[in-house]
Design a protein around this motif. Structure first.
Motif, short mmCIF file in Angstrom:
data_model
loop_
_atom_site.label_atom_id
_atom_site.label_comp_id
_atom_site.label_asym_id
_atom_site.label_seq_id
_atom_site.Cartn_x
_atom_site.Cartn_y
_atom_site.Cartn_z
N LEU A 186 27.65 48.28 15.05
CA LEU A 186 27.42 47.40 13.96
C LEU A 186 27.96 45.50 14.21
CD1 LEU A 186 28.56 48.35 11.01
CD2 LEU A 186 26.44 47.07 11.25
N GLN A 238 26.04 43.74 17.50
CA GLN A 238 24.85 43.18 16.79
C GLN A 238 25.10 41.98 16.05
OE1 GLN A 238 22.63 46.44 14.24
NE2 GLN A 238 22.94 47.85 16.23
N ALA A 239 25.93 42.35 14.82
CA ALA A 239 26.83 41.18 13.96
C ALA A 239 26.38 39.59 14.71
CB ALA A 239 27.60 41.62 13.34
N HIS A 276 26.48 39.23 18.12
CA HIS A 276 24.91 39.15 19.06
C HIS A 276 24.02 38.15 17.96
CE1 HIS A 276 21.32 39.56 21.92
NE2 HIS A 276 21.17 39.44 20.84
N ALA A 277 24.17 38.66 16.76
CA ALA A 277 22.92 37.83 16.19
C ALA A 277 23.23 36.24 15.68
CB ALA A 277 22.25 38.72 14.88
N HIS A 316 23.15 33.64 17.77
CA HIS A 316 21.78 33.24 18.39
C HIS A 316 20.78 32.77 17.00
CE1 HIS A 316 19.87 36.10 21.26
NE2 HIS A 316 21.17 35.67 22.04
N ASP A 317 21.75 33.15 16.09
CA ASP A 317 20.75 32.51 14.52
C ASP A 317 21.59 31.11 14.95
OD1 ASP A 317 19.30 33.20 12.54
OD2 ASP A 317 20.46 32.36 11.15
N ARG A 359 20.45 28.75 17.65
CA ARG A 359 18.50 28.40 16.97
C ARG A 359 19.21 26.93 15.94
NH1 ARG A 359 16.93 34.00 17.09
NH2 ARG A 359 18.02 34.28 15.54
N ASN A 418 20.38 29.77 7.53
CA ASN A 418 21.23 30.14 8.33
C ASN A 418 21.71 31.67 8.03
OD1 ASN A 418 22.84 29.79 11.11
ND2 ASN A 418 23.37 28.07 10.15
N TYR A 419 21.88 32.36 8.82
CA TYR A 419 22.13 33.64 8.71
C TYR A 419 23.85 33.91 9.08
CZ TYR A 419 18.16 36.24 7.36
OH TYR A 419 17.21 36.44 6.32
N PHE A 458 27.05 36.66 9.00
CA PHE A 458 27.19 37.79 9.13
C PHE A 458 28.74 38.41 9.34
CE2 PHE A 458 23.97 36.37 11.48
CZ PHE A 458 22.84 37.43 11.11
N ALA A 486 25.27 43.30 5.95
CA ALA A 486 26.51 42.64 6.59
C ALA A 486 25.78 41.46 6.60
CB ALA A 486 27.26 43.19 7.65
N SER A 487 24.48 41.09 6.08
CA SER A 487 24.40 39.58 6.55
C SER A 487 24.12 39.38 4.74
CB SER A 487 23.53 40.02 7.31
OG SER A 487 22.38 40.19 7.27
N TYR A 501 21.60 35.63 3.78
CA TYR A 501 21.68 34.47 4.70
C TYR A 501 21.54 33.22 2.99
CZ TYR A 501 17.24 30.44 4.07
OH TYR A 501 16.74 29.57 4.39
N PHE A 541 18.90 43.22 3.13
CA PHE A 541 18.27 44.12 4.10
C PHE A 541 19.56 45.44 4.12
CE2 PHE A 541 16.28 40.92 6.30
CZ PHE A 541 15.33 41.22 6.11
#
Lengths: 487, 241, 468
Positions: free
Chosen positions: C44, C47-48, C50-51, C54-55, C58, C75-76, C78, C97-98, C100, C111
């Motif tokens: 988790l 991933q959190a 990382h995401a 990235h986000d 972006r 944006n997201y 986390f 855990a996310s 938007y 999700f």
């Protein structure tokens, strides 16, 4: 001695058995409370769906009238894109203002189990541009208290799976050992009636009464709550549900029978039965759940978000290339002159929609396949515990299972694709004379065939019945031995 | 009526009963005497087929109990040492319950008659069992045995723990039963009762029947002497007086 | 005296094969579920991070585009999980855990992992917290139901008391003995929890995490104490061991499994969860209020410039419209957000006060609060994200306000990476344990009350215990 006479004797003992009647009363109250909770949830859905359908029909009618009125009155044709999207004489305008919600209707038995239905949205707005709320991005089920989702509903299925076995334990843990501890066993055994016969009857009577009371209460609840039993399919589903539920309860009686026949003290019986309950209802399903998560770890939704966002950046870039001067989200915000080339805009938008769906398709199908794998795993291993078997089949019979929701999503997706296939060619050469109202694709959801349900129920039935019969047989064999501790 | 042929019962290495031969005729009261663990209760349990003999045969009314235990049980009435009954039933209800199990159906008057016969006070008949004393329960137990109208009675230390009057009344009833032609096998420690109601007595030790005596030939103190003699001496030689 | 009894009780339990088997199984179970929880936690977090990284990249690398367009891209946010989530995941699977955040209005849930799982999850995850909440009380019951009832049945109770042992010393001795038998499971689990809290938490939260772990251990100990003393009391009250066991088992099933669900469903009857009407009212109110506010602002501007149409203004009014519509929507957003969470809170209050009937209900709440996975901390997270969302939108509209001169077609206003970069990445601030625990003081007090009452009840029962 005739069985009937013996039965009437047993009935005398049973009549004075306060624990039995109190427990049965408690069981029935628990079931009725559980049912009413499930029913409340189902009624909420039904009301919402009915409202939605009515609203959709109303909207369609109004839109239709408006279009006809515009046509008759020969209203001035719209100039810009915005106006055209608001004019139902055009396919584009009609599609934009014609709201269709695809709803997953609760099955007639849905009040009996909430199942997975509280986790997923049951009404999805489907348009020619997409299926919204499918992954819960919107606000479809975000309105439930998450703690309630975590703890789960107190529905009839929960009461049956978790609490009824305990009621059965309380009723039957000492049916034989009680005689021994009371000291009546020697006197009883000196009578010309075998213990096997007596115990068979004793259990038989209690099983019949307890199951009858429980199922009758639920059947009455169902009938009272307005399930339509004149529909043959409902009737068959209800019958299947009653049979499988009776079998599940029977399984716990069979366990109690076996434990009783093993000898030992009542306290030991309580321990053994409670241990069995813990193992089959809590630990085995929990371990299976752990194993499932190890073998098929949930695909990362964060990763999914990452990919979707990446895709949308890519699409966004193409969008700017395609649309050039138009702002994607707010064509109305275009500064200055609002007379734009509408047809060009629409075609670009179709291209973008295609592009987005194409890029996301593999990611989404990945999730679908993963879910299917998990579901297959559960189906493969559901027989390790009758509780899992029962939960699985009860969800199917009440229409609250995950796969039904997946089929619903598929149907909504198919509906969306049909809308695209229908509208896109019309959009391309749009004129103010759209009139194929009856040809607009509607939502079409096929329930699982009854044959499949019967088949699934039979398998589950066997899966629960076989261990029950084995318990009974082992118990009987144990009783055959004349050597029996009397002390 | 009750016959034991070379009846033997082994528990692992321990020998509870060793080649018992015994015959109790109709009208006879056979008393089994002996210390705790001498094999008296084992004998009774074997007649009831509660346990299966290692060797030998137990017959009731000519039927081998291991072959047809239910037929044998129909022919015997059994009175355990501790008569335990269903506490949520009254005395009459318990009697009715067990009689019906035994295949008899009595009307309430008859049921009360059986209870009266055993000397249970009438006002207790319709009280719940959990208000009964041990003696009262014993009487209901005896009534159950009576109501069964069996040819043979097995009594396991029936007078232990009873007060002298209850004990006396009990012996009277037993004598009457024997006189009406029942075969009675009674395990007991009460030498005095043996003399009063028994016709024959057997002395058991370590699973063996040491001696059998006719009780009308002896007075109570002779019986006691004989009993003590067998208890003190090695059980090698079987003496018949 | 007490120690002697305790030692004897402990030794007796240790000799019992069933005890050794149960403890062995429990330890294996705890070990397995922690190993799993640990792996899950690492996934988790990775991933959190990382995401999120990235986000945000972006976001910053967006092509020049209209600032409002960028806001729509959004944006997201986390939420980094706490190490203690290994012990109790709480509501995390059902909220995800996310979140938007974009233009116009906040989103709530994105999700939740529960949606991707099968119906099997409804049997429970068998995490360390679940094991401690559901199975350890059973162990306490099994170890103590016979403490007095069996001794009475064997006749040893009379013998003990005839030696002059005070009934209360017997109680304390037995309680101590059984508690040490329980400690064989508890202490390794507790030490492990502390180690996890220490090793995995980032330095700035380490102290808080350790304090949370300590409190968690205390709460669970209190909870087990309730079961221990209740079992001893019932054992002293019941004539037979089997009736003591039956009563305790029914108490266990009802309070641990049935009541938490039943109470919350009861709460939902009195305070129904928001329905689609709620949603409709929300969007209707929001639109109405936004429109009204925009009207007011426009009127004021029109009056100020003495014009009657927006075309006559010397500048482009889009930016002003954005600002006004944002401002106009906020009261409704706040109102409905609070209304919704207040409904949940009212529902959960049934669970909180329900602790009077079921200690497990209170423990569930406190445990979730301490491991950072309860509703209130979720609410806090949503609010933090909402603040970030408002900052983002303000940044965008402010930029628009600064450039509101009229433009020709084909010359739209565009934001640039410099503007995007002004928005700092979202960082979730975890509340300290005092803040997290505050909403649940009632539950905690009720747990304490339970402990005290069962203690007194046990004492009373033992001194009044019949010897036969």
């Amino acid at each position: 001695m005739k069985t009937l006479d013996l039965m009437s004797l047993e009935w005398r003992l049973l009549r004075r058995d306060r624990a039995f009647w109190l427990t049965t009363l408690a069981a029935v109250s628990i079931l009725v409370y559980g049912f009413s909770n499930g029913h409340l949830w189902m009624r909420g859905q039904t009301v919402r769906i009915t409202e939605q359908v009515l609203q959709d029909q109303q909207g369609f009618k109004e839109l239709h009238h408006l279009a006809e009125k515009f046509k008759q009155e020969n209203q001035v044709l719209p100039q810009g894109l915005e106006q055209r999207e608001g004019d139902p004489r055009y396919a584009l305008g009609f599609a934009a203002n014609h709201h269709q919600y695809d709803c997953r209707r609760p099955r007639p038995l849905a009040s009996l189990a909430v199942g997975q239905s509280d986790l997923t949205s049951y009404c999805l707005p489907v348009t020619v541009w997409g299926v919204e709320g499918r992954e819960d991005e919107g606000n479809s089920t975000g309105l439930e208290n998450p703690l309630r989702l975590l703890l789960g509903r107190f529905d009839a299925a929960f009461a049956i799976i978790l609490l009824m076995p305990i009621c059965i334990l309380v009723i039957s843990y000492d049916l034989l050992s009680r005689e021994r501890e009371l000291g009546t066993l020697p006197l009883l055994l000196s009578q010309p009636v075998t213990l096997r016969r007596l115990l068979k009857l004793r259990f038989g009577l209690r099983i019949a009464l307890f199951i009858a009371f429980c199922l009758l209460a639920l059947a009455l609840c169902l009938a009272y709550s307005g399930a339509n039993f004149t529909d043959p399919r409902t009737l068959v589903e209800a019958a299947l549900w009653l049979v499988i539920t009776a079998t599940y309860l029977l399984f716990w009686f069979a366990c109690a029978f076996w434990v009783n026949c093993r000898g030992g003290t009542s306290a030991e019986h309580v321990l053994q039965l409670a241990g069995l309950w813990l193992l089959l209802v809590v630990i085995m399903p929990g371990c299976l759940n752990l194993a499932l998560k190890q073998i098929y770890p949930s695909l990362s939704r964060m990763d999914y978000i990452d990919k979707v966002r990446g895709t949308s950046v890519a699409v966004e870039k193409k969008k700017s290339a395609l649309l050039g001067k138009y702002l994607g989200d707010h064509p109305d915000l275009v500064a200055g002159n609002k007379k734009v080339n509408t047809d060009d805009y629409i075609q670009s938008r179709i291209l973008i929609a295609d592009e987005t769906e194409r890029t996301l398709a593999p990611i989404k199908s990945n999730f679908r396949q993963h879910y299917a794998k998990q579901q297959a795993f559960v189906e493969d291993f559901r027989f390790i515990s009758p509780a899992v078997t029962y939960q699985h089949i009860a969800n199917i019979l009440t229409g609250q299972d995950g796969p039904r929701h997946q089929r619903f999503l598929d149907a909504a997706e198919a509906h969306h694709q049909a809308l695209r296939a229908f509208y896109f060619p019309l959009f391309n050469e749009d004129g103010p004379n759209f009139g194929a109202y009856d040809a607009i694709p509607t939502f079409n959801f096929k329930e699982q065939t009854l044959t499949l349900m019967v088949k699934a129920t039979s398998t589950a039935l066997l899966g629960i019945l076989i261990p029950s019969v084995i318990c009974f047989i082992i118990g009987m064999r144990r009783l055959q031995k004349p050597l029996f501790e009397l002390g | 009526m009750l016959e034991a042929h070379n009846l033997t019962m082994h528990y692992q290495r321990h020998c509870a009963l060793d080649g018992l031969n015994l015959k109790v005729e109709a009208g006879e009261v056979f008393c089994l005497l002996g210390a705790n663990g001498a094999g008296k209760t084992t004998t009774i349990n074997l007649f009831l087929n509660f346990i299966t003999p290692t060797a030998g045969q137990a017959k009731v009314d000519g039927v081998d109990v291991t072959l047809d235990p239910n037929a044998a049980r129909r022919a015997i009435a059994y009175l355990p040492e501790q008569v335990m009954l269903y506490p949520t039933f009254t005395g009459v209800e318990n009697l009715d319950y067990f009689s019906r199990l035994a295949g008899h159906r009595y009307n309430p008057e008859q049921l009360h008659e059986f209870l009266k016969q055993t000397g249970l006070p009438e006002k207790a008949h319709n009280r719940l069992i959990n208000t009964y004393s041990k003696g009262m329960r014993q009487k209901v137990g005896l009534a159950i045995a009576l109501a069964k109208q069996a040819k043979a009675l097995l009594l396991d230390e029936p007078t232990s723990g009873l007060d002298p009057q209850a004990s006396f009344e009990f012996s009277e009833t037993v004598s009457q039963l024997a006189a009406s032609g029942k075969a009675i096998l009674m395990a007991t420690h009460d030498l005095f009762r043996v003399k009063e109601s028994g016709t024959r007595a057997g002395i058991m030790k370590q699973g063996r029947l040491m001696a059998t005596v006719e009780t009308n030939n002896l007075n109570a103190s002779d019986l006691e002497q004989l009993y003590l003699h067998h208890m003190r001496h090695d059980p090698k030689n079987v003496v018949t007086a | 005296m007490i120690l002697t009894i305790a030692k004897q009780e402990f030794r007796g339990l240790c000799r019992d094969g069933r005890y050794r088997l149960t403890v062995g199984l429990l330890l294996v179970l705890i070990l397995a579920s922690t190993a799993f929880g640990w792996a899950n936690y690492h996934d988790l977090i990775e991933q959190a991070e990382h995401a999120a990284e990235h986000d945000y990249q972006r976001w910053r690398n967006q092509d020049p585009t209209h600032p409002h367009n960028a806001a729509h891209y959004g944006n997201y946010a986390f939420k980094t999980p706490r190490p203690l989530a290994i012990i109790d995941g709480g509501i995390e699977p059902y909220i995800g855990a996310s979140l938007y955040y974009g233009a116009h209005q906040p989103s709530e849930v994105a999700f939740p992992p529960a949606q991707d799982a099968t119906a099997l999850q409804r049997f429970g995850d068998l995490g360390v917290g679940d094991v401690a909440r559901a199975l350890l009380p059973l162990l306490a019951i099994l170890l103590s139901f016979g403490a007095f009832a069996s001794e009475r049945e064997q006749g040893t109770l009379r013998q003990l008391l005839s030696l002059g042992v005070k009934p209360s010393s017997l109680l304390w001795g037995k309680a101590l003995g059984i508690a040490s038998a329980l400690a064989v499971v508890l202490i390794p689990a507790g030490l492990f929890g502390l180690a996890v809290a220490f090793a995995l938490s980032p330095a700035e939260y380490r102290l808080d995490e350790i304090e949370r772990a300590g409190l968690l251990g205390l709460t669970y100990t209190l909870y087990l104490g309730i079961f221990l003393f209740l079992s001893l009391a019932i054992s002293a009250r019941c004539r037979t061991a089997r009736s003591a066991l039956t009563i305790l088992l029914v108490f266990w099933v009802v309070t641990v499994f049935a009541l938490p669900r039943g109470l919350l469903d009861l709460g939902a009857r009195f305070y129904p969860s928001p329905s689609s009407d709620f949603e409709k009212a929300y969007s209707a109110d929001m639109n109405k209020e936004t429109e009204a506010h925009v009207d007011k602002v426009f009127k004021k501007v029109f009056a100020q410039y003495k014009v009657s149409k927006e075309e006559e203004l010397p500048f482009d009014i889009t930016a002003l419209y954005m600002k006004a519509s944002d401002e106009g929507s906020l009261p409704a957003i706040d109102r409905y957000f609070n209304k919704r969470f207040d409904i949940y809170q009212s529902q959960n209050r049934f669970l909180e006060w329900g602790a009077l009937l079921s200690p497990a209900a209170g423990l569930t709440l406190v445990s979730m609060a301490l491991t950072g996975n309860d509703l209130e901390q979720h609410r806090d997270f949503v609010q933090q994200v909402e603040t970030q969302r408002r900052n983002m939108n303000n940044l965008m509209t402010d930029y628009m306000l600064q450039h509101q001169e009229k433009r020709k077609e084909g010359d739209e206003l565009k934001g640039n990476p410099a503007l995007w970069g002004k928005l700092p990445p979202f960082v979730y601030h975890q509340p300290s344990w005092e803040v997290a625990l505050k909403p649940y003081y009632i539950a905690l007090c009720i747990l304490g009350l339970w402990f005290l009452m069962t203690l007194l009840y046990a004492r009373r029962s033992v001194t009044q215990a019949s010897l036969f």
